[in-house]
Design a protein around this motif. Structure first.
Motif, short mmCIF file in Angstrom:
data_model
loop_
_atom_site.label_atom_id
_atom_site.label_comp_id
_atom_site.label_asym_id
_atom_site.label_seq_id
_atom_site.Cartn_x
_atom_site.Cartn_y
_atom_site.Cartn_z
N THR A 1 -0.23 18.59 -7.62
CA THR A 1 0.53 18.18 -6.44
C THR A 1 1.05 16.76 -6.64
N MET A 2 1.89 16.31 -5.73
CA MET A 2 2.41 14.94 -5.80
C MET A 2 1.27 13.92 -5.76
N GLY A 3 0.29 14.16 -4.91
CA GLY A 3 -0.84 13.25 -4.82
C GLY A 3 -1.63 13.19 -6.10
N GLU A 4 -1.82 14.32 -6.73
CA GLU A 4 -2.57 14.36 -8.00
C GLU A 4 -1.78 13.68 -9.12
N ILE A 5 -0.46 13.88 -9.14
CA ILE A 5 0.37 13.20 -10.14
C ILE A 5 0.25 11.68 -9.96
N ALA A 6 0.31 11.23 -8.72
CA ALA A 6 0.20 9.79 -8.45
C ALA A 6 -1.14 9.25 -8.95
N ARG A 7 -2.21 9.96 -8.65
CA ARG A 7 -3.55 9.54 -9.09
C ARG A 7 -3.64 9.49 -10.61
N MET A 8 -3.08 10.50 -11.26
CA MET A 8 -3.14 10.55 -12.72
C MET A 8 -2.28 9.46 -13.35
N HIS B 1 0.84 -1.20 0.00
CA HIS B 1 0.00 0.00 0.00
C HIS B 1 0.88 1.25 0.00
N VAL B 2 0.50 2.24 -0.79
CA VAL B 2 1.21 3.53 -0.84
C VAL B 2 0.28 4.62 -0.35
N ILE B 3 0.78 5.43 0.58
CA ILE B 3 0.02 6.58 1.10
C ILE B 3 0.82 7.84 0.81
N SER C 1 -2.24 -0.11 -4.78
CA SER C 1 -3.14 0.33 -3.72
C SER C 1 -2.68 1.71 -3.25
N LEU C 2 -3.48 2.73 -3.52
CA LEU C 2 -3.04 4.12 -3.33
C LEU C 2 -4.05 4.92 -2.52
N THR C 3 -3.54 5.64 -1.52
CA THR C 3 -4.33 6.59 -0.75
C THR C 3 -3.61 7.93 -0.76
N VAL C 4 -4.34 9.00 -1.01
CA VAL C 4 -3.77 10.35 -0.93
C VAL C 4 -4.45 11.08 0.22
#
Length: 385
Positions: A192-199, A153-155, A210-213
């Motif tokens: 943001t970093m979280g948005e880049i990860a989601r995209m 899991h990545v947070i 498995s990703l949580t921002v």
């Protein structure tokens, strides 16, 4: 009277909302502590991973009894003192005794199997500056790939983007994919970093993981977020961060952008630039041990008096590179290095500058790409404009 009371109540609520303090993801402990309770935790962090009262994220988590089994750090190292691109070897954090693991000790540009099997969840907390060629997000993506491979899991503990108020520049031609450009996004992506990860996950640019921002509380994209800590040794001021989209292109030319001075990314120059009153001489300094044009007096341009708002308004401008190209005698290909395409992400900008095209003509080549990208990224955004 009753109507007046209602109006006053609304105004007070609005003022209260406006005055609400901004809380970065790492400070929203209640949002992610339950997700890591009883887990073996690895942290991808560095000197920017600061929470309330200047405490480091790792120290705060240790104080709360979190079982941290490994620390990973990006370019510049865990304490943020290494040169750009300098190899940073594994060590032990002196304060906590937690091992600082190498990101590249495996055979596939990731930590070894032994290290990957030493944790269950990865916490990511890095202060990005919003540019495609700023390498922290690349490190995050590589660790996301590794975690996907091992089912971990990545947070992402999100932080504001100080250049998040606009989008500009050409999309990366993936022929030029490198450590300073990993995704088909503009130079200034506004995320943001979280948005880049989601995209990255949503667009299939990264493996499903498995990703949580944990979002920033109280942040909007138009905010002028002043970084509490310099993100890297040569980005020392907020003004330099605003100039960075344009001035960093000099890394792919014969021109110095002030590494080895007290004002990197706020000046540019070369020993043979003409029509310049400003002078500087790069020296060996912490964070710039062997800067370009070391020991040579450079004639150049001082951008320090320019306002931050002007730097933001100009954004990703080619004006400075075109100016330096002309002042150094229009040297053709000799003005550039192969690194220029890795930074700018396309092959046509170098060619058009050599041909003597105007900035407006060059910008027209990527204008439609920016419009399409702004639509493409919408499903992954977490913050209002």
């Amino acid at each position: 009277m009753r109507r007046l009371v209602v109006i006053l109540s609304i105004l007070l609520c609005v003022q209260s909302l406006q005055a609400a303090p901004l809380r970065v993801g790492a400070e929203r402990v209640d949002a992610y502590l339950p997700l890591i309770e009883g887990q073996r935790v690895a942290v991808l962090a560095n000197h920017t991973s600061i929470v309330e009262r200047g405490e480091h994220l790792v120290d705060m988590l240790c104080r709360r009894g979190v079982n941290i089994t490994a620390i990973f750090s990006p370019e510049h190292g865990f304490r943020g003192t290494a040169d750009a691109g300098e190899k940073v070897f594994g060590e032990v954090d002196a304060k906590t005794g937690i091992p600082i693991r190498s990101l590249y000790d495996g055979n596939r540009k990731r930590p070894s199997d032994e290290v990957m099997n030493s944790f269950d969840v990865l916490l990511v907390d890095l202060q990005d500056v919003g540019l495609r060629f700023y390498t922290y997000y690349v490190t995050m993506l590589r660790m996301m790939e590794a975690c996907a491979e091992f089912g971990l899991h990545v947070i992402i503990l999100d932080r504001p983007n100080p250049n998040g108020m606009y989008v500009d520049g050409p999309l990366l031609d993936m022929r030029y994919k490198s450590g300073v450009g990993a995704l088909p996004i503009p130079v200034v992506h506004g995320m943001t970093m979280g948005e880049i990860a989601r995209m990255a996950v949503g667009e299939g640019w990264s493996s499903k993981v498995s990703l949580t921002v944990v979002p920033v509380e109280g942040y909007t994209r138009s905010m002028r977020y002043v970084l509490p800590v310099a993100p890297s040794p040569n980005l020392r001021t907020q003004h330099a961060i605003y100039l960075y989209p344009a001035v960093c292109l000099f890394e792919g030319t014969i021109v110095s952008l002030g590494r080895g001075t007290d004002y990197p990314f706020e000046v540019y120059g070369h020993p043979e630039m003409t029509g310049c009153d400003f002078r500087f001489t790069p020296r060996s300094t912490p964070g710039a041990k062997n800067p370009p044009l070391l020991g040579q007096e450079c004639h150049g341009v001082d951008l320090r008096k320019q306002s931050g708002e002007t730097a933001i308004a100009e954004g990703f401008t080619l004006r400075y590179v075109i100016d330096a190209y002309r002042r150094t005698g229009c040297r053709g290909e000799a003005f550039f290095t192969p690194f220029f395409e890795k930074l700018v992400g396309v092959d046509y900008i170098r060619k058009m500058i050599i041909e003597g095209r105007s900035e407006e003509e060059i910008r027209a080549r990527w204008a439609n790409d920016v419009v399409r990208f702004r639509e493409q990224r919408k499903p992954y955004l977490l913050y209002e404009e």
